[in-house]
Design an enzyme around this catalytic site. Structure first.
Site, mmCIF file in Angstrom:
data_model
loop_
_atom_site.group_PDB
_atom_site.id
_atom_site.type_symbol
_atom_site.label_atom_id
_atom_site.label_comp_id
_atom_site.label_asym_id
_atom_site.label_seq_id
_atom_site.Cartn_x
_atom_site.Cartn_y
_atom_site.Cartn_z
ATOM 1 N N ASP A 298 0.822 -1.211 0.000
ATOM 2 C CA ASP A 298 0.000 0.000 0.000
ATOM 3 C C ASP A 298 0.859 1.266 0.000
ATOM 4 O O ASP A 298 2.083 1.202 0.189
ATOM 5 C CB ASP A 298 -0.963 0.000 1.201
ATOM 6 C CG ASP A 298 -0.282 -0.436 2.504
ATOM 7 O OD1 ASP A 298 0.970 -0.417 2.571
ATOM 8 O OD2 ASP A 298 -0.991 -0.797 3.448
ATOM 9 N N ASP B 79 -7.133 -2.692 14.664
ATOM 10 C CA ASP B 79 -8.543 -2.952 14.323
ATOM 11 C C ASP B 79 -8.695 -4.184 13.417
ATOM 12 O O ASP B 79 -9.773 -4.428 12.881
ATOM 13 C CB ASP B 79 -9.172 -1.713 13.666
ATOM 14 C CG ASP B 79 -8.482 -1.309 12.355
ATOM 15 O OD1 ASP B 79 -7.530 -2.005 11.928
ATOM 16 O OD2 ASP B 79 -8.893 -0.293 11.766
ATOM 17 N N HIS C 245 -7.067 -4.731 10.590
ATOM 18 C CA HIS C 245 -6.853 -4.537 9.154
ATOM 19 C C HIS C 245 -5.594 -5.251 8.663
ATOM 20 O O HIS C 245 -4.666 -5.496 9.431
ATOM 21 C CB HIS C 245 -6.855 -3.043 8.767
ATOM 22 C CG HIS C 245 -5.665 -2.250 9.193
ATOM 23 N ND1 HIS C 245 -5.754 -0.936 9.580
ATOM 24 C CD2 HIS C 245 -4.343 -2.568 9.290
ATOM 25 C CE1 HIS C 245 -4.546 -0.497 9.874
ATOM 26 N NE2 HIS C 245 -3.683 -1.466 9.712
ATOM 27 N N GLU D 204 -9.552 -1.865 5.796
ATOM 28 C CA GLU D 204 -10.113 -1.578 7.112
ATOM 29 C C GLU D 204 -11.368 -2.430 7.345
ATOM 30 O O GLU D 204 -11.893 -3.034 6.398
ATOM 31 C CB GLU D 204 -10.489 -0.086 7.182
ATOM 32 C CG GLU D 204 -9.306 0.870 6.993
ATOM 33 C CD GLU D 204 -8.398 0.979 8.219
ATOM 34 O OE1 GLU D 204 -8.324 0.034 9.018
ATOM 35 O OE2 GLU D 204 -7.743 2.029 8.369
HETATM 36 P P1 PGA Z 1 2.355 -1.196 12.700
HETATM 37 O O1 PGA Z 1 1.132 -1.269 11.693
HETATM 38 O O2 PGA Z 1 3.326 -2.196 12.202
HETATM 39 O O3 PGA Z 1 2.904 0.202 12.590
HETATM 40 O O4 PGA Z 1 1.828 -1.530 14.039
HETATM 41 C C1 PGA Z 1 0.687 -2.531 11.297
HETATM 42 C C2 PGA Z 1 -0.413 -2.372 10.292
HETATM 43 O O5 PGA Z 1 -1.154 -1.379 10.363
HETATM 44 O O6 PGA Z 1 -0.562 -3.252 9.433
#
Ligand code: PGA
Length: 261
Positions: A67, A136, A138, A143
């Site tokens: 992404d 959450d 995702h 999301e």
């Molecule tokens: P993070 O994010 O590694 O910064 O905790 C993980 C994600 O959102 O996939």
């Protein structure tokens, strides 16, 4: 799904790096799907060390990232292109022309996303997809509520994700509201998935992904439908799993086997 629980993030990252390095040695032209965020950083450092030590070469590897934020220049220090260069590509022998990150500045977003999907397909598909998990649930920027068969597209970040990612920006208002993201359907086509989760703030998401119902409300729960998933956690992230001792025992056994005893 196999679950590997290590005492620390460092230990789990080393094991995940071993699994990737082993796959790259077996297939030097492997196609990798890569992730950003704080989670894979240690694993990327481990791979860079392995490469410097001559244990693995990425010279013929191709990669596609999950992404990119909409509106950030590739040179912006919070863009995911910048992150990948700084955390991995600048430290290994990969040809940067073989590394791909969605263009968050594309004027024709649909064309950009369709072309990205086609490039992956033309390269033979992703052999190993690295994932983190949001608090959450995702995966990439899919999301809660994302279609479980979604493809690469423009998505809106939830307030939770904006809050989680605000730590990387000066203030929460600076976090882009939109991103381009591989879809859940795109991710599910990878032959193997390596997902990492560290820290207590991921414990609910990990439990939802592993033991919850398959639901768009916890996008990572779709991984239950994938035949080859390796989940690497530290103890804090695994804390809410009901059958964690069972998973961990079995995970260790199969990891040993996979790495050649
Ligand atoms: P993070 O994010 O590694 O910064 O905790 C993980 C994600 O959102 O996939």
């Amino acid at each position: 799904m196999e679950l590997i629980i290590a005492k620390t993030k460092e230990e789990a990252s080393r094991k995940a790096a071993d699994l990737i390095a082993c796959a790259v040695r077996k297939d030097p032209k492997i196609v990798l799907g890569l992730a950003t965020g704080s989670t894979p950083e240690t694993m990327y450092s481990n791979l860079a060390e392995d490469c410097k030590a001559g244990k693995v070469t990425f010279a013929d590897v191709k990669s596609w990232n999950l992404d990119e934020y909409v509106g950030l220049e590739p040179t912006h220090d919070q863009s995911y292109r910048y992150f990948m260069n700084a955390k991995l590509f600048d430290h290994i022998d990969i040809n940067k022309e073989n590394t791909h990150v969605l263009n968050g500045l594309a004027t024709d977003v649909n064309a950009e996303c369709e072309a990205y999907e086609k490039e992956i397909k033309d390269a033979g598909g992703i052999a190993i997809q690295v994932l983190g998990i949001g608090s959450d649930g995702h995966i990439a920027f899919n999301e809660p509520g994302s279609s479980l068969v979604s493809r690469t597209r423009k998505v809106a970040l939830t307030p939770q994700t904006i809050q989680d990612n605000a730590r990387f920006f000066e203030k929460a208002e600076d976090v882009p509201r939109f991103a381009l993201s591989m879809g859940i359907g795109t991710i599910m086509e990878a032959k193997r998935i390596i997902i990492l989760a560290f820290g207590a703030n991921k414990a609910d998401a990990v439990a939802g992904a592993f033991e919850g119902a398959v639901s768009a409300f916890c996008p990572a729960s779709i991984l239950q439908m994938h035949p080859d998933v390796w989940f690497f956690c530290d103890e804090a992230a695994a804390a809410n799993l009901k059958l964690k001792d069972y998973y961990a025992w079995h995970g260790e056994e199969v990891l040993k086997e996979e790495l050649g005893g």
